[in-house]
Enzyme design. Structure first.
Site, PDB file in Angstrom:
ATOM      1  N   CYS A  43       0.631  -0.608  -4.007  1.00 44.75           N
ATOM      2  CA  CYS A  43       0.121  -1.359  -2.848  1.00 44.75           C
ATOM      3  C   CYS A  43      -1.317  -0.978  -2.558  1.00 44.75           C
ATOM      4  CB  CYS A  43       0.945  -1.073  -1.599  1.00 44.75           C
ATOM      5  SG  CYS A  43       2.671  -1.415  -1.800  1.00 44.75           S
ATOM      6  N   CYS A 114      -3.882   2.610   9.250  1.00 43.14           N
ATOM      7  CA  CYS A 114      -4.477   3.397   8.155  1.00 43.14           C
ATOM      8  C   CYS A 114      -4.350   4.892   8.449  1.00 43.14           C
ATOM      9  CB  CYS A 114      -5.942   3.060   7.963  1.00 43.14           C
ATOM     10  SG  CYS A 114      -6.220   1.320   7.623  1.00 43.14           S
TER      11      CYS A 114
END
Ligand code: FES
Length: 203
Positions: A43, A114
């Site tokens: 990913c 993130c």
């Protein structure tokens, strides 16, 4: 470059991105007490974090990491690696993505997820340390519960969708497909959505 004028990287983020601290340079020779790997390289984002621990005091004495993540993931983890050195395992275990974002002078909401990579990798490294040192009782497994039976969506999936930017029920559906069959999960999902938005974004 983005034309988005609503958000500019803080000086602290730029500094940590350009000069990341505590990068794991030589994995083979670094003797760690706990190691965590999260994410999926397929990913495009993966994070490894290793820690050394003062076993008498249960304090983190060193923290190194490496990632194939974005600028926000790099800056977040660089900062995280600095603040956990000298911190007790208990305290480090409970650092949240929001804490990291605040320390960085703010991240845009769609970038908060993130910073999740770093804090998950840290917890995983601490869990690894607990496992190896007879402290399994301290491991707090992420307990997830299915909210939408039809689409097999858990409360944890809903929290992740919020961290990735979902704020309305429609956006939650776009992220998870929750509630798209019988619809019985809608009320509970809306409550959880509201709770997670409050928890992570004080709204
Ligand atoms: S329980 Fe969620 S759509 Fe059926």
């Amino acid at each position: 470059m983005s034309q988005n004028k609503e958000w500019v990287y803080s000086e602290k983020i730029k500094d940590h991105f350009i000069h990341p601290r505590n990068i794991l340079e030589d994995e083979a020779s670094y003797k760690y007490d706990g190691k965590g790997i999260v994410g999926n390289i397929k990913c495009g984002d993966q994070m490894m974090m290793v820690i050394k621990v003062d076993k008498e005091k249960n304090i983190i004495t060193d923290c190194k990491w490496k990632t194939y993540g974005c600028a926000s993931a790099i800056a977040s983890t660089s900062l995280l690696s600095e603040i956990v050195i000298g911190m007790s395992l208990d305290k480090a275990y409970h650092i949240s993505p929001k804490d990291i974002a605040e320390e960085l002078g703010g991240l845009p909401e769609h970038k908060i997820h993130c910073s999740v990579l770093g804090d998950k990798a840290l917890r995983s490294a601490i869990d690894d340390y607990y496992m190896k040192n007879g402290m399994r009782d301290k491991i707090q497994k992420e307990k997830s519960r299915i909210v939408c039976q039809c689409m097999n969506v858990t409360d944890h999936d809903i929290e992740n969708a919020v961290l990735e930017g979902a704020r309305t029920f429609l956006e939650l559906q776009e992220h998870t497909k929750l509630g798209t069959v019988c619809g019985q999960c809608k009320d509970e999902a809306e409550k959880l959505l509201k709770n997670y938005v409050e928890k992570h974004f004080n709204k």
